[in-house]
Write a protein that holds these residues in place. Structure first.
Motif, mmCIF file in Angstrom:
data_model
loop_
_atom_site.group_PDB
_atom_site.id
_atom_site.type_symbol
_atom_site.label_atom_id
_atom_site.label_comp_id
_atom_site.label_asym_id
_atom_site.label_seq_id
_atom_site.Cartn_x
_atom_site.Cartn_y
_atom_site.Cartn_z
ATOM 1 N N SER A 68 -8.861 -8.152 1.611
ATOM 2 C CA SER A 68 -10.075 -7.129 2.688
ATOM 3 C C SER A 68 -9.848 -6.409 3.116
ATOM 4 N N ASP A 69 -10.217 -4.883 3.134
ATOM 5 C CA ASP A 69 -9.587 -3.914 3.765
ATOM 6 C C ASP A 69 -9.866 -3.892 5.755
ATOM 7 N N ASN A 72 -5.053 -3.524 0.088
ATOM 8 C CA ASN A 72 -6.547 -3.581 0.031
ATOM 9 C C ASN A 72 -6.889 -2.862 -0.799
ATOM 10 N N SER A 73 -6.015 -1.959 -1.818
ATOM 11 C CA SER A 73 -6.835 -1.751 -3.012
ATOM 12 C C SER A 73 -5.915 -1.931 -4.373
ATOM 13 N N ALA A 115 -5.103 -7.403 7.456
ATOM 14 C CA ALA A 115 -5.863 -8.340 6.320
ATOM 15 C C ALA A 115 -4.400 -8.474 5.371
ATOM 16 N N ALA A 116 -3.789 -7.163 4.797
ATOM 17 C CA ALA A 116 -2.371 -7.431 4.005
ATOM 18 C C ALA A 116 -1.890 -8.366 4.970
ATOM 19 N N ASP A 127 1.190 -1.452 0.140
ATOM 20 C CA ASP A 127 0.163 0.107 -0.112
ATOM 21 C C ASP A 127 0.919 0.886 0.000
#
Length: 154
Positions: free
Chosen positions: A53-54, A36-37, A58-59, A12
């Protein structure tokens, strides 16, 4: 047969993704870009984008669950680095600092202290800007990590 060397990027806010791709291509390594994106990544068969997922961490959880002795994890997240080092992985910050079993405890303590000082208003600035020297240090550290794992039979 030995496990292949894999690189996991906590992506990210990672400023050294392109440098990581160059080193991975040179050595023929698989790279997981975890975020997450949706991030743009080169369309190469050895680069895999993983969107999680956000949810909180999660990452980090995805990476930590897969990191092991033949993994190199690129992250500025000290708690994630700690989890990965405990799993036997190599962990590097984007500035080229290697997290080791002996250094990660101190890095966690320093991180927690700095967070408390920021929350108390004692520190209002962030880290220094990312520099060309940081980028160069990272490239050298990543190359050394790959060579070390290859010599160890990975």
């Amino acid at each position: 047969m030995s496990q292949p060397i894999t690189i996991f990027i906590d992506a990210d806010a990672c400023p050294v993704k392109n440098e990581t791709y160059r080193v991975a291509e040179r050595y023929g390594l698989h790279v997981y870009v975890v975020a997450n994106s949706i991030l743009n990544v080169p369309r190469e068969p050895w680069i895999e984008r993983v969107i999680v997922s956000d949810g909180f961490d999660a990452a980090d959880d995805w990476i930590a669950e897969r990191a092991g002795p033949t993994s190199i994890v690129i992250t500025a997240d000290v708690p994630l680095a700690s989890r990965c080092v405990k799993a036997g992985a190599s962990a590097l910050s984007p500035t080229g600092k290697a997290f080791t079993e002996s250094s990660v405890g101190m890095a966690l303590a320093t991180r927690n202290l700095m967070q408390e000082l920021r929350e108390a208003g004692a520190i209002t600035g962030g880290p220094p800007p990312f520099s060309a020297k940081d980028r160069s240090a990272f490239l050298g550290a990543l190359d050394r990590a790959v060579v070390r794992l290859r010599r160890a039979g990975a």
